[in-house]
Motif scaffolding. Structure first.
Motif, PDB file in Angstrom:
ATOM      1  N   LEU A 174       0.818  -1.221   0.000  1.00 42.28           N
ATOM      2  CA  LEU A 174       0.000   0.000   0.000  1.00 42.28           C
ATOM      3  C   LEU A 174       0.848   1.267   0.000  1.00 42.28           C
ATOM      4  O   LEU A 174       0.375   2.348  -0.336  1.00 42.28           O
ATOM      5  CB  LEU A 174      -0.911  -0.002   1.225  1.00 42.28           C
ATOM      6  CG  LEU A 174      -2.206  -0.804   1.081  1.00 42.28           C
ATOM      7  CD1 LEU A 174      -2.749  -1.184   2.436  1.00 42.28           C
ATOM      8  CD2 LEU A 174      -3.241  -0.020   0.311  1.00 42.28           C
ATOM      9  N   LEU A 203     -10.330  -2.839   0.456  1.00 40.93           N
ATOM     10  CA  LEU A 203      -9.043  -2.220   0.812  1.00 40.93           C
ATOM     11  C   LEU A 203      -9.206  -1.127   1.865  1.00 40.93           C
ATOM     12  O   LEU A 203      -8.347  -0.950   2.727  1.00 40.93           O
ATOM     13  CB  LEU A 203      -8.403  -1.611  -0.425  1.00 40.93           C
ATOM     14  CG  LEU A 203      -7.384  -2.449  -1.181  1.00 40.93           C
ATOM     15  CD1 LEU A 203      -6.744  -1.611  -2.259  1.00 40.93           C
ATOM     16  CD2 LEU A 203      -6.328  -3.016  -0.256  1.00 40.93           C
ATOM     17  N   ALA A 204     -10.330  -0.400   1.778  1.00 42.26           N
ATOM     18  CA  ALA A 204     -10.561   0.685   2.738  1.00 42.26           C
ATOM     19  C   ALA A 204     -10.804   0.126   4.132  1.00 42.26           C
ATOM     20  O   ALA A 204     -10.717   0.844   5.119  1.00 42.26           O
ATOM     21  CB  ALA A 204     -11.742   1.529   2.296  1.00 42.26           C
ATOM     22  N   ARG A 205     -11.109  -1.168   4.209  1.00 41.19           N
ATOM     23  CA  ARG A 205     -11.360  -1.773   5.514  1.00 41.19           C
ATOM     24  C   ARG A 205     -10.134  -2.477   6.085  1.00 41.19           C
ATOM     25  O   ARG A 205     -10.176  -3.031   7.171  1.00 41.19           O
ATOM     26  CB  ARG A 205     -12.491  -2.801   5.400  1.00 41.19           C
ATOM     27  CG  ARG A 205     -13.846  -2.218   5.125  1.00 41.19           C
ATOM     28  CD  ARG A 205     -14.857  -3.345   5.131  1.00 41.19           C
ATOM     29  NE  ARG A 205     -14.792  -4.098   6.383  1.00 41.19           N
ATOM     30  CZ  ARG A 205     -15.579  -3.874   7.415  1.00 41.19           C
ATOM     31  NH1 ARG A 205     -16.500  -2.957   7.343  1.00 41.19           N
ATOM     32  NH2 ARG A 205     -15.468  -4.588   8.507  1.00 41.19           N
ATOM     33  N   TYR A 206      -9.056  -2.463   5.331  1.00 43.05           N
ATOM     34  CA  TYR A 206      -7.837  -3.143   5.770  1.00 43.05           C
ATOM     35  C   TYR A 206      -7.393  -2.617   7.131  1.00 43.05           C
ATOM     36  O   TYR A 206      -7.376  -1.418   7.367  1.00 43.05           O
ATOM     37  CB  TYR A 206      -6.742  -2.926   4.727  1.00 43.05           C
ATOM     38  CG  TYR A 206      -5.386  -3.443   5.123  1.00 43.05           C
ATOM     39  CD1 TYR A 206      -5.212  -4.781   5.438  1.00 43.05           C
ATOM     40  CD2 TYR A 206      -4.284  -2.599   5.193  1.00 43.05           C
ATOM     41  CE1 TYR A 206      -3.977  -5.262   5.804  1.00 43.05           C
ATOM     42  CE2 TYR A 206      -3.039  -3.071   5.554  1.00 43.05           C
ATOM     43  CZ  TYR A 206      -2.887  -4.394   5.858  1.00 43.05           C
ATOM     44  OH  TYR A 206      -1.651  -4.857   6.226  1.00 43.05           O
ATOM     45  N   GLN A 207      -7.066  -3.544   8.032  1.00 44.92           N
ATOM     46  CA  GLN A 207      -6.788  -3.136   9.412  1.00 44.92           C
ATOM     47  C   GLN A 207      -5.328  -3.189   9.805  1.00 44.92           C
ATOM     48  O   GLN A 207      -4.976  -2.728  10.877  1.00 44.92           O
ATOM     49  CB  GLN A 207      -7.570  -4.026  10.374  1.00 44.92           C
ATOM     50  CG  GLN A 207      -9.074  -3.935  10.166  1.00 44.92           C
ATOM     51  CD  GLN A 207      -9.814  -3.810  11.465  1.00 44.92           C
ATOM     52  OE1 GLN A 207      -9.419  -4.414  12.451  1.00 44.92           O
ATOM     53  NE2 GLN A 207     -10.876  -3.045  11.484  1.00 44.92           N
ATOM     54  N   VAL A 227      -2.431  -1.712  -5.826  1.00 42.57           N
ATOM     55  CA  VAL A 227      -2.151  -2.760  -4.851  1.00 42.57           C
ATOM     56  C   VAL A 227      -2.378  -4.140  -5.446  1.00 42.57           C
ATOM     57  O   VAL A 227      -1.593  -5.070  -5.230  1.00 42.57           O
ATOM     58  CB  VAL A 227      -3.048  -2.585  -3.605  1.00 42.57           C
ATOM     59  CG1 VAL A 227      -2.718  -3.644  -2.577  1.00 42.57           C
ATOM     60  CG2 VAL A 227      -2.863  -1.207  -3.018  1.00 42.57           C
TER      61      VAL A 227
END
Lengths: 322, 263
Positions: B98, B255-259, B104
């Protein structure tokens, strides 16, 4: 240059259950525990600043850095870098960022170090000539030559950190985010890296934000300190501001020529710390009294043989803020 | 164009990394080939014994099998680590992908690239044998050849889309191995055989919920059996592209939820 407004990041995890069949029940439960990793943080960073971002383990430092560099999306709030969002326009923003995670290398583990730079140069769209000059500079500044052909996995920690810093700087970014760049390094390696960072900040005007647990890093490098604890902003200002705000006293230890000189009360605003033989130790708040004035006050009771002064330890200051 | 160049560069780096461990590289390539041969031998034994499965001859079944395994080989070759996204989610190593000004998904696809020699050679061999046999009997003509190439490519896009959708679920549930067993492995294994051997509900499942049937069986109905019309091939391509578009959208949201992980 960097504007952070009301940044929040929550992590959700399934709430643990108590009582019988807790494993089974947690499987079917829809209860979540929300952990506020970052909670309403706002700040602005101007070009050329060297900012130390500090806080105890789990305070939310890395989470913030990851949000700034576009890896994590905030739950709410906004990050603007060069007036762009690193989340909506990740590729544009990351092109101008250099990011280092001291705990984890960004290099290609199995390849010779040199190869990583070739790949990175291509990723950032650098042409061959530009890459050669850039790498040439970095090789000299960070002494990379001794290990350019060694696979990254065989580098020592100090070498790896230098290699990683070079990787973060290769594409000549304007902003550097350094997450614990001196972790685990020996004294000499730390000093070299600090000197290097200081140079690129002063001479090249790079904006740097660094997290660390080493207070010497902060004291020697940073013009500004931001303290975060439990996800909240605890302090934002210069190191001197921080010292003043905490108001830790300077310790003054004087030794009198004659024992009689000890037979007096310590005059306000000085406070007595301890007495031993002919030596008197007092605490002095430098906001109220300068060191010269303090000495003059102490001198009126007899001639001084020896004076010793101790500034408050920076680590103690930080302890107070946490 | 720029991204194809980028992808090629990352793939070269990935191959060089893997060549550092030469034994593992060759051993895993050879083992994968052996497993495939054994798998097909089982199918061949059944077919040789009974002559056909529910009306599908050895050549036809071989064709279905070969088309699907070639599609899979292409997908796994060019997008290897999409299948292994779980590893990146659990260890937080998606971070380093990222950080770079590169898509990605592209960076992920280039990781751990390996050439599936075994599967490719075996797939082409079975396909050549099957198509040769059918051409001799006059069941198909040379026109089947370009169609087959198209079907293999469209099938690899379809398998990629299914794999990507499954992987994307990982952004919500983290561990996806079991889900992959169903949507990727079980569904694909089922589609290796002529679908007419399955009960109706399973057939329905394999062309709707997990539409892997469009990778080989559905277009083959036209190419080999001249059923329906050439639109079956068109539909297969359409299904693949539609699913791929959906998968890309889901990937963006995921991807926006990747922690990441703590460090």
């Amino acid at each position: 240059m960097i504007t952070v407004t009301e940044l929040h990041k929550q992590f959700r995890r399934a709430a643990p259950k108590e009582g019988p069949f807790k494993g089974l029940r947690s499987l079917f439960s829809r209860d979540y525990q929300v952990k506020e990793a970052v909670c309403g943080i706002s700040f602005q960073i101007e070009p050329g600043e060297f900012v130390g971002y500090i806080g105890p383990n789990g305070a939310g430092k890395s989470t913030t850095i990851k949000m700034l560099s576009g890896i994590l999306h905030p739950t709410s709030g906004e990050v603007r870098i060069f007036d762009r969002s690193p989340h909506q326009e990740r590729r544009l923003v990351t092109k101008r960022l250099g990011v280092l995670f001291g705990q984890r290398t960004q290099l290609w583990w199995d390849l010779p170090t040199r190869d990583s730079y070739d790949i990175l140069a291509a990723m950032y769209g650098m042409d061959a000539a530009k890459k050669r000059t850039r790498l040439g500079q970095l090789r000299e500044l960070l002494a990379l030559d001794e290990f350019l052909d060694t696979p990254v996995r065989q580098l020592s920690l100090g070498q790896r950190m230098r290699a990683d810093i070079a990787a973060a700087l290769l594409h000549d970014p304007d902003i550097l985010f350094l997450d614990e760049p001196t972790i685990g390094l020996d004294v000499i390696a730390k000093r070299n890296i600090r000197q290097f960072l200081k140079d690129i900040n002063l001479n090249l005007g790079k904006t740097i934000m660094l997290t660390t647990h080493d207070m010497d890093d902060i004291e020697q490098l940073c013009s500004r300190v931001i303290v975060i604890n439990h996800g909240r902003l605890g302090f934002d200002g210069t190191i001197d501001d921080l010292r003043r705000r905490i108001g830790l006293p300077t310790i003054i230890r004087v030794t009198y020529n004659k024992a009689e000189s000890m037979e007096h009360e310590v005059p306000a605003p000085l406070r007595c710390h301890s007495r031993a033989g002919r030596t008197l130790t007092v605490e002095c708040n430098r906001e109220q009294l300068s060191a010269m004035e303090a000495l003059r006050l102490l001198e009126q009771f007899g001639e001084l043989e020896d004076v010793h002064m101790e500034e408050p330890n920076f680590e103690d200051i930080i302890h107070r803020v946490y | 164009m720029k991204w194809i160049h980028m992808y090629a560069l990352l793939v070269r780096a990935s191959i060089r990394s893997r060549m550092q461990y030469k034994f593992n590289f060759w051993f895993s390539s050879i083992m994968a080939a052996i497993i495939n041969v054994v798998e097909f031998l089982m199918l061949a034994v059944i077919l040789l014994k009974f002559g056909h499965i529910k009306g599908w001859s050895l050549a036809e079944a071989g064709y279905l099998y070969a088309v699907l395994s070639l599609s899979k080989a292409l997908y796994r070759m060019f997008a290897s680590d999409v299948h292994h996204l779980e590893k990146y989610l659990v260890t937080g190593s998606l971070d380093s992908l990222l950080l770079r000004p590169v898509p990605v998904l592209l960076a992920l696809m280039s990781q751990n690239f390996s050439i599936k020699f075994g599967e490719l050679i075996q797939g082409i061999a079975i396909l050549a044998f099957s198509m040769g046999t059918m051409m001799q009997t006059g069941q198909i003509t040379w026109t089947a050849l370009p169609l087959t190439v198209i079907v293999i490519l469209s099938g690899s896009v379809l398998l990629f889309a299914i794999g990507l959708l499954t992987a994307t679920a990982g952004f919500w549930i983290t561990r996806i191995e079991e889900l992959q067993n169903i949507t990727e492995d079980a569904a694909r294994t089922a589609a290796q055989y002529p679908m007419s051997i399955y009960p109706k509900w399973l057939q329905g499942l394999l062309i709707s919920v997990i539409p892997v049937g469009f990778a080989n069986y559905m277009p083959s109905l036209y190419i080999l059996r001249h059923e329906a019309g050439i639109w079956l091939v068109g539909l297969s391509i359409l299904v693949a592209l539609a699913l791929f578009t959906i998968a890309l959208r889901a990937w963006k949201i995921g991807l926006a939820r990747y922690q990441s992980t703590g460090s």
